[in-house]
Design a protein around this motif. Sequence first.
Motif, PDB file in Angstrom:
ATOM      1  N   LEU A   1       0.808  -1.217   0.000  1.00 62.52           N
ATOM      2  CA  LEU A   1       0.000   0.000   0.000  1.00 62.52           C
ATOM      3  C   LEU A   1       0.845   1.272   0.000  1.00 62.52           C
ATOM      4  CD1 LEU A   1      -3.069  -0.833   2.290  1.00 62.52           C
ATOM      5  CD2 LEU A   1      -2.629  -1.466  -0.089  1.00 62.52           C
ATOM      6  N   SER A   2       2.084   1.175  -0.454  1.00 65.97           N
ATOM      7  CA  SER A   2       2.886   2.382  -0.648  1.00 65.97           C
ATOM      8  C   SER A   2       2.552   2.990  -2.000  1.00 65.97           C
ATOM      9  CB  SER A   2       4.378   2.064  -0.544  1.00 65.97           C
ATOM     10  OG  SER A   2       4.796   1.239  -1.622  1.00 65.97           O
ATOM     11  N   PHE A   3       3.092   4.174  -2.270  1.00 66.82           N
ATOM     12  CA  PHE A   3       2.858   4.808  -3.567  1.00 66.82           C
ATOM     13  C   PHE A   3       3.989   5.779  -3.867  1.00 66.82           C
ATOM     14  CE2 PHE A   3       1.151   7.924  -0.670  1.00 66.82           C
ATOM     15  CZ  PHE A   3       1.270   9.167  -1.288  1.00 66.82           C
ATOM     16  N   GLU A   4       4.089   6.146  -5.152  1.00 67.68           N
ATOM     17  CA  GLU A   4       5.031   7.162  -5.597  1.00 67.68           C
ATOM     18  C   GLU A   4       4.271   8.162  -6.462  1.00 67.68           C
ATOM     19  OE1 GLU A   4       8.672   5.708  -7.257  1.00 67.68           O
ATOM     20  OE2 GLU A   4       9.206   4.677  -5.400  1.00 67.68           O
ATOM     21  N   LEU A   5       4.697   9.428  -6.402  1.00 70.66           N
ATOM     22  CA  LEU A   5       3.992  10.499  -7.089  1.00 70.66           C
ATOM     23  C   LEU A   5       4.976  11.465  -7.715  1.00 70.66           C
ATOM     24  CD1 LEU A   5       1.268  12.138  -7.576  1.00 70.66           C
ATOM     25  CD2 LEU A   5       1.852  13.340  -5.436  1.00 70.66           C
ATOM     26  N   SER A   6       4.761  11.778  -8.978  1.00 70.05           N
ATOM     27  CA  SER A   6       5.484  12.857  -9.649  1.00 70.05           C
ATOM     28  C   SER A   6       4.529  14.001  -9.931  1.00 70.05           C
ATOM     29  CB  SER A   6       6.098  12.378 -10.971  1.00 70.05           C
ATOM     30  OG  SER A   6       7.306  11.696 -10.769  1.00 70.05           O
ATOM     31  N   ILE A   7       5.003  15.233  -9.746  1.00 65.56           N
ATOM     32  CA  ILE A   7       4.243  16.440 -10.088  1.00 65.56           C
ATOM     33  C   ILE A   7       5.163  17.353 -10.887  1.00 65.56           C
ATOM     34  CG2 ILE A   7       2.878  18.372  -9.212  1.00 65.56           C
ATOM     35  CD1 ILE A   7       2.525  16.905  -6.612  1.00 65.56           C
ATOM     36  N   PHE A   8       4.622  17.991 -11.886  1.00 68.31           N
ATOM     37  CA  PHE A   8       5.387  18.901 -12.749  1.00 68.31           C
ATOM     38  C   PHE A   8       6.574  18.182 -13.390  1.00 68.31           C
ATOM     39  CE2 PHE A   8       4.128  21.774  -9.043  1.00 68.31           C
ATOM     40  CZ  PHE A   8       2.885  22.088  -9.593  1.00 68.31           C
ATOM     41  N   GLY A   9       6.436  16.863 -13.632  1.00 71.61           N
ATOM     42  CA  GLY A   9       7.499  16.096 -14.244  1.00 71.61           C
ATOM     43  C   GLY A   9       8.612  15.688 -13.315  1.00 71.61           C
ATOM     44  N   GLN A  10       8.476  15.939 -12.012  1.00 70.92           N
ATOM     45  CA  GLN A  10       9.523  15.629 -11.045  1.00 70.92           C
ATOM     46  C   GLN A  10       8.980  14.714  -9.944  1.00 70.92           C
ATOM     47  OE1 GLN A  10      11.838  19.141  -9.797  1.00 70.92           O
ATOM     48  NE2 GLN A  10      10.677  20.319 -11.305  1.00 70.92           N
ATOM     49  N   ARG A  11       9.832  13.815  -9.478  1.00 65.85           N
ATOM     50  CA  ARG A  11       9.423  12.949  -8.368  1.00 65.85           C
ATOM     51  C   ARG A  11       9.258  13.783  -7.102  1.00 65.85           C
ATOM     52  NH1 ARG A  11      11.937   7.045  -9.455  1.00 65.85           N
ATOM     53  NH2 ARG A  11      12.395   7.348 -11.669  1.00 65.85           N
ATOM     54  N   VAL A  12       8.141  13.547  -6.411  1.00 65.65           N
ATOM     55  CA  VAL A  12       7.864  14.284  -5.180  1.00 65.65           C
ATOM     56  C   VAL A  12       7.766  13.323  -4.004  1.00 65.65           C
ATOM     57  CG1 VAL A  12       6.180  15.749  -3.986  1.00 65.65           C
ATOM     58  CG2 VAL A  12       6.768  16.212  -6.373  1.00 65.65           C
ATOM     59  N   ILE A  13       6.817  12.372  -4.044  1.00 64.07           N
ATOM     60  CA  ILE A  13       6.703  11.351  -2.995  1.00 64.07           C
ATOM     61  C   ILE A  13       7.280  10.055  -3.546  1.00 64.07           C
ATOM     62  CG2 ILE A  13       5.106  10.001  -1.581  1.00 64.07           C
ATOM     63  CD1 ILE A  13       3.286  12.428  -1.489  1.00 64.07           C
ATOM     64  N   VAL A  14       8.172   9.436  -2.763  1.00 62.71           N
ATOM     65  CA  VAL A  14       8.942   8.298  -3.251  1.00 62.71           C
ATOM     66  C   VAL A  14       8.977   7.199  -2.195  1.00 62.71           C
ATOM     67  CG1 VAL A  14      10.405   9.705  -4.751  1.00 62.71           C
ATOM     68  CG2 VAL A  14      11.103   9.304  -2.378  1.00 62.71           C
ATOM     69  N   ASN A  15       9.448   6.022  -2.593  1.00 62.30           N
ATOM     70  CA  ASN A  15       9.890   4.999  -1.654  1.00 62.30           C
ATOM     71  C   ASN A  15      11.401   5.122  -1.482  1.00 62.30           C
ATOM     72  OD1 ASN A  15       7.449   3.619  -0.942  1.00 62.30           O
ATOM     73  ND2 ASN A  15       7.400   2.781  -3.009  1.00 62.30           N
ATOM     74  N   GLY A  16      11.920   4.460  -0.443  1.00 63.16           N
ATOM     75  CA  GLY A  16      13.313   4.680  -0.079  1.00 63.16           C
ATOM     76  C   GLY A  16      14.343   4.110  -1.022  1.00 63.16           C
ATOM     77  N   GLY A  17      13.983   3.061  -1.791  1.00 67.50           N
ATOM     78  CA  GLY A  17      14.931   2.490  -2.735  1.00 67.50           C
ATOM     79  C   GLY A  17      15.851   1.457  -2.113  1.00 67.50           C
ATOM     80  N   THR A  18      16.877   1.081  -2.865  1.00 67.81           N
ATOM     81  CA  THR A  18      17.787  -0.001  -2.475  1.00 67.81           C
ATOM     82  C   THR A  18      19.213   0.404  -2.791  1.00 67.81           C
ATOM     83  OG1 THR A  18      16.072  -1.632  -3.012  1.00 67.81           O
ATOM     84  CG2 THR A  18      18.333  -2.450  -2.793  1.00 67.81           C
ATOM     85  N   SER A  19      20.061   0.446  -1.774  1.00 71.76           N
ATOM     86  CA  SER A  19      21.460   0.843  -1.993  1.00 71.76           C
ATOM     87  C   SER A  19      22.425  -0.321  -1.883  1.00 71.76           C
ATOM     88  CB  SER A  19      21.870   1.913  -0.974  1.00 71.76           C
ATOM     89  OG  SER A  19      22.056   1.356   0.321  1.00 71.76           O
ATOM     90  N   ARG A  20      21.970  -1.468  -1.344  1.00 73.95           N
ATOM     91  CA  ARG A  20      22.898  -2.571  -1.090  1.00 73.95           C
ATOM     92  C   ARG A  20      22.143  -3.871  -0.892  1.00 73.95           C
ATOM     93  NH1 ARG A  20      25.884  -0.151   3.611  1.00 73.95           N
ATOM     94  NH2 ARG A  20      25.209   1.699   2.495  1.00 73.95           N
ATOM     95  N   TYR A  21      22.897  -4.962  -1.042  1.00 77.71           N
ATOM     96  CA  TYR A  21      22.396  -6.298  -0.737  1.00 77.71           C
ATOM     97  C   TYR A  21      23.189  -6.837   0.469  1.00 77.71           C
ATOM     98  CZ  TYR A  21      19.508  -6.814  -4.951  1.00 77.71           C
ATOM     99  OH  TYR A  21      18.547  -6.694  -5.920  1.00 77.71           O
ATOM    100  N   GLY A  22      23.019  -8.125   0.758  1.00 74.82           N
ATOM    101  CA  GLY A  22      23.742  -8.742   1.861  1.00 74.82           C
ATOM    102  C   GLY A  22      22.995  -8.599   3.165  1.00 74.82           C
ATOM    103  N   LEU A  23      23.732  -8.690   4.261  1.00 78.18           N
ATOM    104  CA  LEU A  23      23.169  -8.596   5.601  1.00 78.18           C
ATOM    105  C   LEU A  23      23.575  -7.282   6.238  1.00 78.18           C
ATOM    106  CD1 LEU A  23      23.973 -12.233   6.825  1.00 78.18           C
ATOM    107  CD2 LEU A  23      21.841 -11.396   5.810  1.00 78.18           C
ATOM    108  N   GLY A  24      22.891  -6.899   7.288  1.00 84.27           N
ATOM    109  CA  GLY A  24      23.262  -5.699   8.018  1.00 84.27           C
ATOM    110  C   GLY A  24      22.087  -4.778   8.240  1.00 84.27           C
TER     111      GLY A  24
END
Length: 347
Positions: free
Chosen positions: A157-180
């Motif tokens: 139930l998350s969402f992402e939103l762009s306004i005026f062609g730019q990302r405004v509301i986002v999810n956090g994304g993924t910077s790495r794999y593995g453990l930690g």
Amino acid sequence: EQILADGGQFERSPMYHALALEDVLDLINVANAYRDRVPAKWRGFVASWTALAQRMRLWLAAMCHPDGEISLFNDAAIGIAPSPAELERYANELVGKPGTAVASVGADGGANGGAFRYLHLADSGYVRADAPEAALLMDVAPVGPDYLPAHAHADTLSFELSIFGQRVIVNGGTSRYGLGPEREAERGTPAHSTVTVNGQDSSEVWAGFRVARRARPFDLAVRRAAERRRVSCAHDGCLRLSGRPVHRRTWLFQPGRLRVEDRIEGGFESAVARFHLHPAVECILDESGSSGRIRVAGGREAQWRISGGLTRVERSIYCPEFGRREPTQCLAVEFGGGASVCMELTW
């Protein structure tokens, strides 16, 4: 088996979907380039692979922002797979221009000409709506196939939103794999633009690529009018908690306006709705603390207002690429005495 009827790759990751699309195009390329060397059985598959690639192009286009890059649901990072534009060029060379169903969405996010459009990717579980100057992507999907949830995040139930062609509301994304702790945090519910109940993840993500009890969406309903979409859905990921709470979210989307209503049904100790902001936007609070503005590059603004909860601005992390963690802000709305909160954004 991997590609669902709506064209989505079954792990529900735009990044892995793009990699799978590249693989399908490579199979077509090899079969065409080496007709006298590849098995006859392969050559017979080219027509079905071509149809598959066309469905996959539709799905990828629908899951992109107006900036032409992928959204960040589940394990997803920009720059690992070929870009959507590169895959479109590759596909055009091999199988020709996309059909009208694909072109109606397009890699520009579907806002061609400022039309109001809607697309439900029912098999994979995403809903997209476009209005003039805005694109909304809603996650009403399962975390992935039950036997392969390795790239799932607790982002139901998350969402992402762009306004005026730019990302405004986002999810956090993924910077790495593995453990930690960073990997665990990036997969956790608080890193996504959804609601965290009792401080717990909606799906029990653990050990880098594992998921125990996971959220399953239910009660999806879509109501459509000429220039108005109402999408509502709930999930059962919190039923394991004391009070057996259920998170139910409703998006009301129309030109110039998005209203997001969150309700917790059942008993709960705490609940926080988070709306993560892209690092390129500036969040400005009014004196009341329950309203403010979001300013994007170029100085254009949207206004936001919160009702039913206590609003604060938190520090957050945005991870658009592997190895990249950018500081950003998050609007966090703590449920007050009631069981619902509402965020309204106008532009």
